[in-house]
Design a protein around this motif. Structure first.
Motif, PDB file in Angstrom:
ATOM      1  N   ALA A   5       0.821  -1.318  -0.010  1.00  0.00           N
ATOM      2  CA  ALA A   5      -0.143  -0.106   0.179  1.00  0.00           C
ATOM      3  C   ALA A   5       0.918   1.342   0.063  1.00  0.00           C
ATOM      4  O   ALA A   5       0.187   2.462   0.046  1.00  0.00           O
ATOM      5  CB  ALA A   5      -0.995  -0.025   1.315  1.00  0.00           C
ATOM      6  N   SER A   6       2.090   1.071  -0.042  1.00  0.00           N
ATOM      7  CA  SER A   6       2.971   2.384  -0.122  1.00  0.00           C
ATOM      8  C   SER A   6       3.072   2.983  -1.495  1.00  0.00           C
ATOM      9  O   SER A   6       2.630   2.333  -2.456  1.00  0.00           O
ATOM     10  CB  SER A   6       4.556   1.916   0.242  1.00  0.00           C
ATOM     11  N   SER A   7       3.393   4.141  -1.471  1.00  0.00           N
ATOM     12  CA  SER A   7       3.383   4.787  -2.833  1.00  0.00           C
ATOM     13  C   SER A   7       4.047   4.275  -3.971  1.00  0.00           C
ATOM     14  O   SER A   7       5.484   3.864  -3.657  1.00  0.00           O
ATOM     15  CB  SER A   7       3.645   6.263  -2.723  1.00  0.00           C
ATOM     16  N   PRO A   8       3.511   3.777  -4.994  1.00  0.00           N
ATOM     17  CA  PRO A   8       4.380   3.385  -5.974  1.00  0.00           C
ATOM     18  C   PRO A   8       5.234   4.182  -6.985  1.00  0.00           C
ATOM     19  O   PRO A   8       4.861   5.418  -6.803  1.00  0.00           O
ATOM     20  CB  PRO A   8       3.327   2.573  -6.712  1.00  0.00           C
ATOM     21  N   HIS A   9       6.058   3.485  -7.565  1.00  0.00           N
ATOM     22  CA  HIS A   9       6.846   4.204  -8.831  1.00  0.00           C
ATOM     23  C   HIS A   9       5.750   4.375  -9.772  1.00  0.00           C
ATOM     24  O   HIS A   9       5.490   3.450 -10.278  1.00  0.00           O
ATOM     25  CB  HIS A   9       7.992   3.694  -9.083  1.00  0.00           C
ATOM     26  N   LEU A  10       5.268   5.536 -10.060  1.00  0.00           N
ATOM     27  CA  LEU A  10       4.104   5.700 -11.318  1.00  0.00           C
ATOM     28  C   LEU A  10       4.908   6.345 -12.518  1.00  0.00           C
ATOM     29  O   LEU A  10       5.796   7.098 -12.356  1.00  0.00           O
ATOM     30  CB  LEU A  10       3.132   6.506 -10.561  1.00  0.00           C
ATOM     31  N   LEU A  11       4.141   5.859 -13.490  1.00  0.00           N
ATOM     32  CA  LEU A  11       4.381   6.692 -14.952  1.00  0.00           C
ATOM     33  C   LEU A  11       3.091   7.089 -15.475  1.00  0.00           C
ATOM     34  O   LEU A  11       1.992   6.302 -15.640  1.00  0.00           O
ATOM     35  CB  LEU A  11       5.014   5.698 -15.823  1.00  0.00           C
ATOM     36  N   SER A  12       2.834   8.472 -15.605  1.00  0.00           N
ATOM     37  CA  SER A  12       1.768   8.818 -16.250  1.00  0.00           C
ATOM     38  C   SER A  12       1.989   9.620 -17.552  1.00  0.00           C
ATOM     39  O   SER A  12       3.010  10.260 -17.685  1.00  0.00           O
ATOM     40  CB  SER A  12       1.237  10.008 -15.202  1.00  0.00           C
ATOM     41  N   TYR A  13       1.105   9.772 -18.441  1.00  0.00           N
ATOM     42  CA  TYR A  13       1.130  10.225 -19.879  1.00  0.00           C
ATOM     43  C   TYR A  13       0.164  10.936 -20.238  1.00  0.00           C
ATOM     44  O   TYR A  13      -1.194  10.436 -19.952  1.00  0.00           O
ATOM     45  CB  TYR A  13       1.645   9.369 -20.961  1.00  0.00           C
ATOM     46  N   ILE A  14       0.316  12.114 -20.161  1.00  0.00           N
ATOM     47  CA  ILE A  14      -0.782  13.386 -20.602  1.00  0.00           C
ATOM     48  C   ILE A  14      -0.483  13.921 -22.108  1.00  0.00           C
ATOM     49  O   ILE A  14       0.479  14.492 -22.056  1.00  0.00           O
ATOM     50  CB  ILE A  14      -1.140  14.239 -19.636  1.00  0.00           C
ATOM     51  N   ASP A  15      -1.465  13.768 -22.830  1.00  0.00           N
ATOM     52  CA  ASP A  15      -1.263  14.607 -24.109  1.00  0.00           C
ATOM     53  C   ASP A  15      -2.344  15.951 -24.091  1.00  0.00           C
ATOM     54  O   ASP A  15      -3.743  15.686 -24.231  1.00  0.00           O
ATOM     55  CB  ASP A  15      -1.670  13.724 -25.398  1.00  0.00           C
ATOM     56  N   PHE A  16      -1.738  17.004 -23.796  1.00  0.00           N
ATOM     57  CA  PHE A  16      -2.734  18.317 -23.537  1.00  0.00           C
ATOM     58  C   PHE A  16      -3.271  18.515 -24.818  1.00  0.00           C
ATOM     59  O   PHE A  16      -4.375  19.465 -24.835  1.00  0.00           O
ATOM     60  CB  PHE A  16      -1.850  19.321 -23.027  1.00  0.00           C
ATOM     61  N   ARG A  17      -2.981  18.330 -25.859  1.00  0.00           N
ATOM     62  CA  ARG A  17      -3.514  18.520 -27.364  1.00  0.00           C
ATOM     63  C   ARG A  17      -4.894  18.169 -27.430  1.00  0.00           C
ATOM     64  O   ARG A  17      -5.886  18.700 -28.098  1.00  0.00           O
ATOM     65  CB  ARG A  17      -2.807  18.221 -28.422  1.00  0.00           C
ATOM     66  N   TRP A  18      -5.229  17.268 -26.595  1.00  0.00           N
ATOM     67  CA  TRP A  18      -6.602  16.624 -26.753  1.00  0.00           C
ATOM     68  C   TRP A  18      -7.493  16.924 -25.754  1.00  0.00           C
ATOM     69  O   TRP A  18      -8.833  16.629 -25.715  1.00  0.00           O
ATOM     70  CB  TRP A  18      -6.680  14.973 -26.804  1.00  0.00           C
ATOM     71  N   PHE A  19      -7.295  17.984 -24.883  1.00  0.00           N
ATOM     72  CA  PHE A  19      -8.314  18.677 -23.986  1.00  0.00           C
ATOM     73  C   PHE A  19      -9.071  19.548 -24.653  1.00  0.00           C
ATOM     74  O   PHE A  19      -8.629  20.508 -25.421  1.00  0.00           O
ATOM     75  CB  PHE A  19      -7.558  19.204 -22.925  1.00  0.00           C
ATOM     76  N   PRO A  20     -10.516  19.916 -24.374  1.00  0.00           N
ATOM     77  CA  PRO A  20     -11.329  20.706 -25.106  1.00  0.00           C
ATOM     78  C   PRO A  20     -10.623  22.227 -24.730  1.00  0.00           C
ATOM     79  O   PRO A  20     -11.333  23.180 -25.518  1.00  0.00           O
ATOM     80  CB  PRO A  20     -12.723  20.346 -24.579  1.00  0.00           C
ATOM     81  N   SER A  21     -10.202  22.496 -23.616  1.00  0.00           N
ATOM     82  CA  SER A  21      -9.748  23.698 -23.340  1.00  0.00           C
ATOM     83  C   SER A  21      -8.596  24.028 -23.855  1.00  0.00           C
ATOM     84  O   SER A  21      -8.180  25.260 -23.604  1.00  0.00           O
ATOM     85  CB  SER A  21      -9.611  23.784 -21.744  1.00  0.00           C
ATOM     86  N   HIS A  22      -7.889  23.109 -24.743  1.00  0.00           N
ATOM     87  CA  HIS A  22      -6.433  23.561 -25.167  1.00  0.00           C
ATOM     88  C   HIS A  22      -6.402  24.476 -26.243  1.00  0.00           C
ATOM     89  O   HIS A  22      -7.499  24.588 -27.093  1.00  0.00           O
ATOM     90  CB  HIS A  22      -5.950  22.254 -25.882  1.00  0.00           C
ATOM     91  N   GLY A  23      -5.730  25.538 -26.174  1.00  0.00           N
ATOM     92  CA  GLY A  23      -5.642  26.832 -26.940  1.00  0.00           C
ATOM     93  C   GLY A  23      -6.528  27.852 -26.573  1.00  0.00           C
ATOM     94  O   GLY A  23      -6.622  28.805 -27.249  1.00  0.00           O
ATOM     95  N   SER A  24      -7.429  27.685 -25.633  1.00  0.00           N
ATOM     96  CA  SER A  24      -8.298  28.864 -25.194  1.00  0.00           C
ATOM     97  C   SER A  24      -7.598  29.824 -24.424  1.00  0.00           C
ATOM     98  O   SER A  24      -6.212  29.842 -24.265  1.00  0.00           O
ATOM     99  CB  SER A  24      -9.303  28.369 -24.174  1.00  0.00           C
ATOM    100  N   GLU A  25      -8.183  31.138 -24.097  1.00  0.00           N
ATOM    101  CA  GLU A  25      -7.379  32.161 -23.565  1.00  0.00           C
ATOM    102  C   GLU A  25      -6.749  31.671 -22.271  1.00  0.00           C
ATOM    103  O   GLU A  25      -5.582  32.224 -21.795  1.00  0.00           O
ATOM    104  CB  GLU A  25      -8.375  33.394 -23.475  1.00  0.00           C
ATOM    105  N   ALA A  26      -7.688  31.240 -21.492  1.00  0.00           N
ATOM    106  CA  ALA A  26      -6.975  30.741 -20.161  1.00  0.00           C
ATOM    107  C   ALA A  26      -5.895  29.668 -20.171  1.00  0.00           C
ATOM    108  O   ALA A  26      -4.882  29.663 -19.246  1.00  0.00           O
ATOM    109  CB  ALA A  26      -8.102  30.156 -19.232  1.00  0.00           C
ATOM    110  N   ASP A  27      -6.030  28.754 -21.158  1.00  0.00           N
ATOM    111  CA  ASP A  27      -5.021  27.738 -21.256  1.00  0.00           C
ATOM    112  C   ASP A  27      -3.684  28.238 -21.903  1.00  0.00           C
ATOM    113  O   ASP A  27      -2.917  27.619 -21.524  1.00  0.00           O
ATOM    114  CB  ASP A  27      -5.702  26.698 -22.310  1.00  0.00           C
ATOM    115  N   ARG A  28      -3.716  29.252 -22.663  1.00  0.00           N
ATOM    116  CA  ARG A  28      -2.405  29.726 -23.306  1.00  0.00           C
ATOM    117  C   ARG A  28      -1.283  29.774 -22.335  1.00  0.00           C
ATOM    118  O   ARG A  28       0.021  29.917 -22.430  1.00  0.00           O
ATOM    119  CB  ARG A  28      -2.631  30.698 -24.409  1.00  0.00           C
TER     120      ARG A  28
END
Length: 480
Positions: free
Chosen positions: A384-407
Motif C-alpha cells: 500500500a506504499s506509494s508506487p513508482h508511477l508513470l503517467s502520460y498526458i497529451d494536452f492537445r486533446w483537452f477541449p480547453s487546449h488553446g483557449s485564452e485561459a489555457d495559453r
C-alpha cells in the motif's frame, strides 16, 4: 498549459485577493450534514493521511494548483459569482470530510451555504514573497478537513489579473486542473458580459455519483477475477511490494527526503512527431513507444530483464464525467520482458500487448485490488506504499487546449517528502517533457539525472534514426 514546479510561477506584482465563505453562511457550513455516500478508496486513504499529518503538526502539501492570466481589470463581484456558480455546478465540491473514531465521513453543505466573500490579503513585490504566501494559503485552505476544500484567489493589477485555483488532491486530479481554469474564465466572462455560460451539464456528472459506480464495480471483483492475475504476478515478483524506481536512490526502507522537482525537455515538437511515426510504423502508439523506451532504459541501466511499472489511467469514461471535478484515477501494472529483444521494434511489440492487458486490468478499482492482495498473502506491508508511477498526458486533446485561459496556464503540486521518483510525461504542440518529484539528496539527484539523460538519449535516437538497437552507446545525442 504546462506542468511545472511552483517555484517557476512568477506573476506580475499586485493586490492579493482571496475568497472565503461569507460570514452569514458559516453556521450552515459548520452544521453540514453527514452524507450517506462514503469517500472513494483514494479519498479515504488520502484523508486519513492528511488528518494524521495535521495531528502531528506537519505542513499540508497534498494539494494541486493551477493559475493563468486574464486580460482586463478584475471585476471582483463578477468573479465572486463565477466561483459560486462553479461550486454549484460541481456538487462534490460542496463536500468535505471528518475523521473521528477511525471513520471518514463525508459532509455536504446545502446550496444556501454557497456564498463567497472576497477579502484583500495584502500585496507583494517580490516573487519569493508571493510563493511563500501561496504555499501558506493552499496548505491552510486547500484541505479536505474543512469546506471548501478548494481555494480561489487572484492577483489584481491595472489591465489584467492572475487567477489561481488550489484543491486538495481528494477533490482534484491532473485532468481536473487542466480544465478548471477555462471553465472559471468562461463563467467569469459570462458574468461580465451578461451572456450565458457554456452549458457543460452533459459532461459534468457528480464525483459523488462516480463513487457509487466505483463501489458497484469493486463488489464484482473477487480473488479469481481475471483483473487480479497481473497484479498478483507483479506484486509477488517484487517481494509483496509495488515496483520501485529502477536505480538505488540511497534511501533506507521507509526513509523519505524533501522533494526536489525535476523538469526536462525530452523531445521538441518535430522530434515528438517523428517518434510517434516510428511507433505507429512498428504497430504501436506514442504511449506504448514511451513504455518501450522506459523499459529499454531500465534494462540498460539497471539490468532489468522484465519491465514492471505502475501507470495512472483515467476513469472518466465510467459516466458523464469528461469535464467533472474530482479524483478520477485508477492504477494498473504494465509488465513485459525486455531480455532477448534486439531492438526498439521488438520491445514496442511487447509493450503493445502489455498495455492491452493493462487497460483490462484497470477495470478493477485499486482499493479492492489492494484488499484482495493482502487477504491472499501476495501483498506484504509495502503493497500500500506509494508506487513508482508513470503517467502520460497529451494536452492537445483537452477541449480547453488553446483557449485564452489555457495559453498562459500552469499546473503545479505541493512539494512535501518522497522516497520515489515517479515520472509524469506530458506532450503539447511545443514539446514532450518530463516532470518528476525526486528525493533532494546528492546521491538521489545523481541517479535520477543519469536515468533521465539516458532515457532522453533512447527517445531522441528513435526519433532521429527510426530505430534503436539495445546495448549500443550514443553519447552524441545524450546531452543534445
Amino acid at each position: 498549459m504546462i506542468i511545472t514546479a511552483l517555484r517557476n510561477w512568477a506573476p506580475q506584482p499586485g493586490t492579493l485577493i482571496e475568497w472565503h465563505p461569507h460570514p452569514d453562511v458559516v453556521p450552515l457550513v459548520e452544521a453540514a450534514a453527514a452524507d450517506p455516500v462514503p469517500p472513494s478508496f483514494l479519498q479515504e486513504n488520502h484523508v486519513r493521511g492528511v488528518k494524521s499529518a495535521a495531528d502531528r503538526g506537519a505542513v499540508h502539501t497534498a494539494y494541486l494548483g493551477s493559475a493563468t492570466e486574464i486580460a482586463g481589470d478584475l471585476d471582483i463581484d463578477a468573479l465572486t459569482r463565477a466561483f459560486e456558480a462553479f461550486l454549484v455546478r460541481h456538487d462534490a465540491l460542496r463536500t468535505s470530510f471528518d475523521v473521528s473514531d477511525g471513520s471518514v465521513v463525508r459532509r455536504r453543505v446545502p446550496l444556501d451555504a454557497v456564498r463567497l466573500e472576497a477579502r484583500t490579503a495584502g500585496s507583494f513585490a517580490e516573487q519569493e514573497e508571493f510563493l511563500d504566501y501561496v504555499r501558506a494559503r493552499l496548505s491552510r485552505d486547500a484541505t479536505p478537513l474543512s469546506w471548501p476544500a478548494v481555494a480561489f484567489g487572484a492577483v489584481s493589477r491595472a489591465g489584467s489579473f492572475t487567477l489561481y485555483y488550489g484543491a486538495d488532491h481528494a477533490f482534484s486530479d491532473g485532468a481536473s486542473q487542466v480544465i478548471v481554469l477555462s471553465e472559471l474564465a468562461d463563467l467569469y466572462r459570462a458574468e461580465i458580459t451578461g451572456t450565458p455560460a457554456t452549458d457543460l451539464s452533459a459532461w459534468t456528472g457528480s464525483f459523488v455519483d462516480y463513487v457509487g459506480i466505483e463501489n458497484d464495480i469493486a463488489r464484482g471483483i473477487g480473488p479469481d477475477s481475471p483483473e487480479m492475475a497481473e497484479w498478483t504476478d507483479v506484486v509477488t515478483s517484487h517481494g509483496g511490494s509495488m515496483p520501485s524506481f529502477p536505480l538505488d536512490l540511497g534511501l533506507a526502507p521507509g526513509e523519505t527526503a524533501p522533494v526536489e522537482p525535476i523538469e526536462m525537455d525530452l523531445l521538441d515538437a518535430e522530434e515528438a512527431a517523428a517518434f510517434e511515426d516510428v511507433c505507429r510504423a512498428a504497430g504501436g502508439k506514442f504511449v506504448t513507444g514511451l513504455f518501450a523506451a522506459v523499459a529499454i532504459t531500465d534494462h540498460e541501466l539497471a539490468g532489468r530483464d522484465v519491465y514492471a511499472g505502475i501507470t495512472v489511467l483515467g476513469t472518466r469514461h465510467l459516466g458523464d464525467f469528461a469535464l467533472s471535478q474530482g479524483w478520477f484515477c485508477n492504477f494498473a501494472p504494465v509488465t513485459f520482458p525486455v531480455v532477448g529483444a534486439p531492438d526498439f521494434d521488438a520491445v514496442i511489440g511487447r509493450a503493445v500487448e502489455a498495455y492491452r492487458r493493462t487497460k483490462a486490468t484497470a477495470a478493477a478499482p485499486i482499493g479492492r485490488v489492494l484488499q484482495l492482495l493482502v487477504e491472499s498473502g501476495a501483498g506484504g506491508a509495502g503493497v500500500a506504499s506509494s508506487p513508482h508511477l508513470l503517467s502520460y498526458i497529451d494536452f492537445r486533446w483537452f477541449p480547453s487546449h488553446g483557449s485564452e485561459a489555457d495559453r498562459s496556464a500552469i499546473l503545479f503540486t505541493g512539494e512535501g517528502r518522497t522516497s520515489n521518483a515517479s515520472m509524469w510525461f506530458n506532450r503539447d504542440e511545443r514539446h514532450f517533457y518530463l516532470g518528476s518529484q525526486t528525493p533532494a539528496t546528492p546521491f538521489a539527484q545523481e541517479q535520477v539525472s543519469r536515468y533521465h539523460h539516458h532515457l532522453r538519449t533512447v527517445l531522441r535516437t528513435i526519433a532521429r534514426d527510426g530505430a534503436y538497437v539495445l546495448g549500443e552507446t550514443r553519447e552524441s545525442v545524450q546531452c543534445g
